[in-house]
Design an enzyme around this catalytic site. Structure first.
Site, PDB file in Angstrom:
ATOM      1  N   GLY A  11      -9.450   4.177  -1.175  1.00  0.00           N
ATOM      2  CA  GLY A  11      -9.623   5.147  -0.105  1.00  0.00           C
ATOM      3  C   GLY A  11     -10.598   4.740   0.979  1.00  0.00           C
ATOM      4  N   THR A  12     -10.789   3.412   1.174  1.00  0.00           N
ATOM      5  CA  THR A  12     -11.720   3.024   2.246  1.00  0.00           C
ATOM      6  C   THR A  12     -11.125   3.333   3.623  1.00  0.00           C
ATOM      7  OG1 THR A  12     -10.991   0.707   2.379  1.00  0.00           O
ATOM      8  CG2 THR A  12     -12.774   1.198   0.837  1.00  0.00           C
ATOM      9  N   ASN A  13      -9.805   3.239   3.753  1.00  0.00           N
ATOM     10  CA  ASN A  13      -9.194   3.620   5.041  1.00  0.00           C
ATOM     11  C   ASN A  13      -9.319   5.119   5.276  1.00  0.00           C
ATOM     12  OD1 ASN A  13      -7.769   1.344   6.618  1.00  0.00           O
ATOM     13  ND2 ASN A  13      -7.326   0.878   4.477  1.00  0.00           N
ATOM     14  N   LYS A  64      12.631  11.515  -8.768  1.00  0.00           N
ATOM     15  CA  LYS A  64      11.950  11.277  -7.491  1.00  0.00           C
ATOM     16  C   LYS A  64      12.237  12.412  -6.492  1.00  0.00           C
ATOM     17  CE  LYS A  64      10.847   7.578  -4.445  1.00  0.00           C
ATOM     18  NZ  LYS A  64      10.141   6.349  -4.678  1.00  0.00           N
ATOM     19  N   MET A  89       0.706   3.663  -2.927  1.00  0.00           N
ATOM     20  CA  MET A  89       1.462   2.588  -3.541  1.00  0.00           C
ATOM     21  C   MET A  89       2.836   3.010  -4.087  1.00  0.00           C
ATOM     22  SD  MET A  89       0.039   0.112  -2.518  1.00  0.00           S
ATOM     23  CE  MET A  89      -1.263  -1.089  -2.304  1.00  0.00           C
ATOM     24  N   HIS A 108      -0.455  -2.006   6.809  1.00  0.00           N
ATOM     25  CA  HIS A 108      -0.101  -3.100   5.910  1.00  0.00           C
ATOM     26  C   HIS A 108      -1.031  -4.284   6.181  1.00  0.00           C
ATOM     27  CE1 HIS A 108       2.431  -5.370   3.216  1.00  0.00           C
ATOM     28  NE2 HIS A 108       2.380  -6.377   4.082  1.00  0.00           N
TER      29      HIS A 108
HETATM   30  C1  GAR Z   1      -5.241  -1.502   2.318  1.00  0.00           C
HETATM   31  O1  GAR Z   1      -5.650  -2.833   2.478  1.00  0.00           O
HETATM   32  C2  GAR Z   1      -3.808  -1.335   2.779  1.00  0.00           C
HETATM   33  O2  GAR Z   1      -3.473  -2.163   3.851  1.00  0.00           O
HETATM   34  C3  GAR Z   1      -3.058  -1.721   1.534  1.00  0.00           C
HETATM   35  O3  GAR Z   1      -3.776  -1.126   0.497  1.00  0.00           O
HETATM   36  C4  GAR Z   1      -5.165  -1.140   0.829  1.00  0.00           C
HETATM   37  C5  GAR Z   1      -5.754   0.215   0.538  1.00  0.00           C
HETATM   38  O4  GAR Z   1      -7.134   0.173   0.625  1.00  0.00           O
HETATM   39  N1  GAR Z   1      -1.694  -1.277   1.573  1.00  0.00           N
HETATM   40  C6  GAR Z   1      -0.676  -2.006   1.126  1.00  0.00           C
HETATM   41  O5  GAR Z   1      -0.808  -3.084   0.597  1.00  0.00           O
HETATM   42  C7  GAR Z   1       0.681  -1.354   1.307  1.00  0.00           C
HETATM   43  N2  GAR Z   1       1.713  -2.308   1.052  1.00  0.00           N
HETATM   44  P1  GAR Z   1      -7.982   1.518   0.632  1.00  0.00           P
HETATM   45  O6  GAR Z   1      -7.485   2.367  -0.533  1.00  0.00           O
HETATM   46  O7  GAR Z   1      -9.394   1.066   0.418  1.00  0.00           O
HETATM   47  O8  GAR Z   1      -7.781   2.195   1.959  1.00  0.00           O
END
Ligand code: GAR
Length: 199
Positions: A11-13, A64, A89, A108
């Site tokens: 969840g850093t984003n 689903k 994911m 991505h």
């Molecule tokens: C991020 O780097 C995002 O780009 C990637 O998961 C990470 C989540 O980080 N997404 C993918 O790989 C999708 N195919 P976060 O949970 O710290 O935000």
């Protein structure tokens, strides 16, 4: 604009988006955070910031379709205008994608269409490309495929370990995702065929 952030992991984003909203530089309301993973560290990040959390686990649903019906129900109840996937994911199915056509975006960690899939940072490093990056794109029925909203490069140096490259990618993600969301919130875009034109 009401957004829902979907996250399965760290969840850093999500935190980067929350920071920009709190600062007032991203003018959206984070109506809720949705996760499929009851153990996701993203949950406590959301709660600490006062963001409503909805945990919807696929194993509680027979298929689903019914899982996604519950997700759609939550989005409607919370008047969500834009779904922001941030490390979510699960692959979205056609019901959710068509219910929110052109209203779901993803980040991505590579320059699409290179290195699709769940281990893009490692795949780029192992392949030996000199340049990788970050892509923000609309989500359509195919994986990591929809129209590209924003892309920024990251140089891979010979000495870069996976850990270092991940740090570089994440730092850039945290900068560009809030920016891209801001563009959409201001409606400053149009989609022509598969090209996103920023107005
Ligand atoms: C991020 O780097 C995002 O780009 C990637 O998961 C990470 C989540 O980080 N997404 C993918 O790989 C999708 N195919 P976060 O949970 O710290 O935000």
């Amino acid at each position: 604009m009401n957004i829902a952030v979907f996250a399965s992991g760290k969840g850093t984003n999500l935190s980067a988006i929350i920071r920009q909203v709190k600062k007032g530089s991203l003018k959206v309301n984070i109506a809720l955070m949705v996760t499929d993973n009851p153990k996701a560290p993203a949950i406590s990040r959301a709660r600490r910031a006062g963001v409503k959390v909805v945990i919807i686990t696929p194993k509680d649903f027979p298929d689903k379709k019914s899982f996604e019906a519950e997700v759609i129900d939550q989005l409607k109840q919370n008047n969500v205008d834009l779904v922001v996937l941030a490390g979510f994911m699960l692959i979205l199915g056609p019901n959710l994608i068509s219910a929110y056509k052109d209203k779901i975006i993803n980040i991505h960690p590579a320059l699409l269409p290179s290195f699709k899939g769940a281990s893009a940072i490692k795949d780029a490093l192992d392949y030996g490309v000199k340049l990788t990056g970050v892509t923000v794109h609309f989500v359509d029925e195919k994986i990591d495929n929809g129209p590209i909203i924003m892309q920024e490069p990251v140089k891979i140096e010979e000495k870069d370990s996976l850990e270092i490259l991940e740090k570089k990618i994440h730092r850039l993600e945290h900068k560009i995702y809030p920016k891209a969301i801001g563009l959409l919130a201001e409606n400053r875009f149009k989609i022509e065929n598969r090209k996103v034109v920023i107005l």
